[in-house]
Design an enzyme around this catalytic site. Structure first.
Site, PDB file in Angstrom:
ATOM      1  CE1 TYR A 121      -3.735   2.492   0.593  1.00 11.88           C
ATOM      2  CE2 TYR A 121      -2.410   3.307   2.414  1.00 11.88           C
ATOM      3  CZ  TYR A 121      -3.485   3.451   1.557  1.00 11.88           C
ATOM      4  OH  TYR A 121      -4.308   4.551   1.663  1.00 11.88           O
ATOM      5  CG  ASP A 132       5.794   3.753   0.899  1.00 13.19           C
ATOM      6  OD1 ASP A 132       6.077   4.462   1.887  1.00 13.19           O
ATOM      7  OD2 ASP A 132       4.635   3.584   0.482  1.00 13.19           O
ATOM      8  CE  LYS A 150       0.812   4.940   8.251  1.00 12.27           C
ATOM      9  NZ  LYS A 150       0.834   4.223   7.004  1.00 12.27           N
TER      10      LYS A 150
HETATM   11  C1  LIG Z   1       0.205   4.704   5.594  1.00 18.42           C
HETATM   12  C2  LIG Z   1       1.011   4.472   4.379  1.00 18.42           C
HETATM   13  C3  LIG Z   1       1.004   5.357   3.287  1.00 18.42           C
HETATM   14  C4  LIG Z   1       0.047   6.499   3.193  1.00 18.42           C
HETATM   15  O1  LIG Z   1       0.255   7.462   4.181  1.00 18.42           O
HETATM   16  P1  LIG Z   1      -0.951   8.450   4.559  1.00 18.42           P
HETATM   17  O2  LIG Z   1      -0.322   9.391   5.523  1.00 18.42           O
HETATM   18  O3  LIG Z   1      -2.041   7.597   5.116  1.00 18.42           O
HETATM   19  O4  LIG Z   1      -1.369   9.119   3.297  1.00 18.42           O
HETATM   20  C5  LIG Z   1       1.896   5.140   2.258  1.00 18.42           C
HETATM   21  N1  LIG Z   1       2.739   4.102   2.278  1.00 18.42           N
HETATM   22  C6  LIG Z   1       2.774   3.225   3.297  1.00 18.42           C
HETATM   23  C7  LIG Z   1       3.764   2.101   3.284  1.00 18.42           C
HETATM   24  C8  LIG Z   1       1.895   3.364   4.363  1.00 18.42           C
HETATM   25  O5  LIG Z   1       1.877   2.451   5.341  1.00 18.42           O
END
Ligand SMILES: *Cc1c(COP(=O)(O)O)cnc(C)c1O
Length: 433
Positions: free
Chosen positions: A144, A239, A267
């Site tokens: 994701y 990511d 995060k």
């Molecule tokens: C949570 C997440 C996102 C998206 O971040 P948001 O702040 O919710 O837009 C992108 N990549 C990864 C791996 C994530 O866990």
């Protein structure tokens, strides 16, 4: 069971908020029942509006590596707020944040702050496309990367399946430019590149997948992804929105010794305030406006409250790392996973799991979980019963099976022991059908 106050709050919310929530998974559809509403948090504990206390392993889906309402973070935010909440001109805090990220993640030479992980990944692929002059990106099934159009694409099975949008509203032409292959499958990735390599701008990967449960890369896999990208002139984007500062100060790149061209963060670097960032090789980042032609901006980007919270958190992590905080989180995660697996054996319930750094995952599945197919073979209805059983015992895991669990620096021996005791009772009850 969710209490009366939360039930009433949820009914009221549903009148005016879509599904009663501002992010779909909060609605508990994956586990049934109604969500508990948070009143406040303190350290490893979350209190709902019915007065129930939970040992929290959701931790706002990852950002709260210092738990709830850490006094130093609260102080940093409140002190900063008294001076103003946003200026629209630069602040020194933004430079400090960028310096901190660059210092811990050596592949990152320049940074751009944004407001969410979604913005970070969306901007990183725009940059990758501009830098390579190519249109296609490769993502892995079950990873994701936020909700930008390009990422809402799931695979057809097999190599080089052309993307089909996961969501109405994503233009077919956008979805088609996202190619997907299974995670942890070097052969499939090689085959895709053999066919389409010259059209691929970038490969984006969660170096430890945290959005299909917690699934680590096979030994050598990330190196292989790095090499394949190099061989075909494609960029590698890590990511690290979850793994950044959660697997260790240098994130997955430090842990696995593989360098990305571009890295996205979110995060943990915001400590619970809305934040994202992307960064990487200087020559690439210099293509972003105003140094270069690739446009990307934001009214609230580099927001002082978010910078103050994030910087405080990162500084505390730097100190805590010296006394082994990441090893401690991993050891606690392993104890939860081991207990879960032992209880599974004892009661004849299929179980497996993994823990790495401040992440862990529990699956109701026999075999090893290495990709989305094996992760989604986990028994979802058993997970739902487990989730509700644990909640009733005062332990909050993610309200969906295919999510990571999050340890924090403030979870201690006592919380782990309480969690293990609760797990023993709940797994025993699951075995009774
Ligand atoms: C949570 C997440 C996102 C998206 O971040 P948001 O702040 O919710 O837009 C992108 N990549 C990864 C791996 C994530 O866990």
């Amino acid at each position: 069971m969710t209490g009366q106050a939360s039930k009433a709050a949820y009914a009221k919310a549903q009148q005016v908020l879509v599904g009663g929530v501002n992010s779909p998974v909060r609605a508990f559809r994956a586990v049934g029942g109604t969500p508990y509403f948070a009143a406040r948090g303190e350290g490893p504990y979350l209190y709902d509006i019915d007065g129930n206390r939970y040992i929290d392993y959701l931790m706002s889906w990852g950002p709260l590596i210092w738990g709830h309402a850490h006094p130093d973070i609260v102080q940093a935010v409140t002190e900063t707020a008294t001076k103003g909440t946003s200026f629209g001109v630069p602040t020194e805090l933004e430079t400090e944040m960028a310096e901190t990220i660059c210092r811990f993640v050596p592949s990152v030479e320049k940074v751009r702050m944004v407001n969410s992980g979604t913005e970070a990944t969306m901007s990183a692929i725009r940059l990758a496309r501009a830098a390579t002059g190519r249109q296609y990106i490769v993502k892995f099934v079950g990873c994701y990367h936020g909700h930008a159009d390009s990422f809402l694409v799931k695979a057809g099975s097999g190599v080089a399946a052309l993307g089909l949008p996961d969501s109405p509203g994503v233009p077919q032409t956008t979805a088609e430019r996202t190619l997907t292959v299974p995670y942890n499958d070097e052969v499939a990735l090689r085959a895709l590149f053999a066919e389409r390599g010259s059209e691929i701008a970038a490969v984006i990967v969660e170096p430890v997948a945290g959005n299909m449960g917690c699934v680590r890369p096979r030994p050598g896999y990330l190196e292989a992804v790095r090499n394949i990208a190099n061989e075909h002139g494609a960029l590698l984007i890590f990511d690290e929105v979850i793994t950044g500062f959660r697997l260790g100060l240098g994130g997955a790149q430090e842990r696995f010794g593989v360098k990305a061209d571009l890295t996205t963060f979110g995060k943990v670097i915001g400590a619970g305030l809305p934040v994202g960032a992307y960064g990487g090789r200087r020559d690439l980042m210099q293509m972003i406006a105003p140094e270069g032609p690739v446009y990307q901006g934001g009214t609230l980007s580099g927001n002082p409250l978010a910078m103050a919270a994030g910087l405080t958190s990162l500084r505390m992590l730097e100190e805590a790392a010296k006394r082994g905080i990441y090893e401690q989180m991993e050891a606690y995660g392993k104890r939860l996973v081991d207990t879960f697996c032992d209880l599974g054996k004892k009661y004849g319930i299929p179980t497996t799991g993994d823990a790495i750094g401040g992440m862990f995952g529990l699956f109701f599945h026999e075999g090893p979980v290495v990709d989305f197919a094996t992760a989604s073979a986990s028994n979802q209805s058993l997970y739902a019963r487990f989730f509700h059983g644990m909640l009733a015992e005062g332990v909050a895991f993610a309200p969906a099976q295919l999510e990571s669990g999050f340890m924090s620096c403030v979870h201690g021996e006592s919380e782990i022991e309480q969690t293990i005791a609760a797990m023993e009772r709940v797994m025993a009850s699951l075995s009774q059908g």
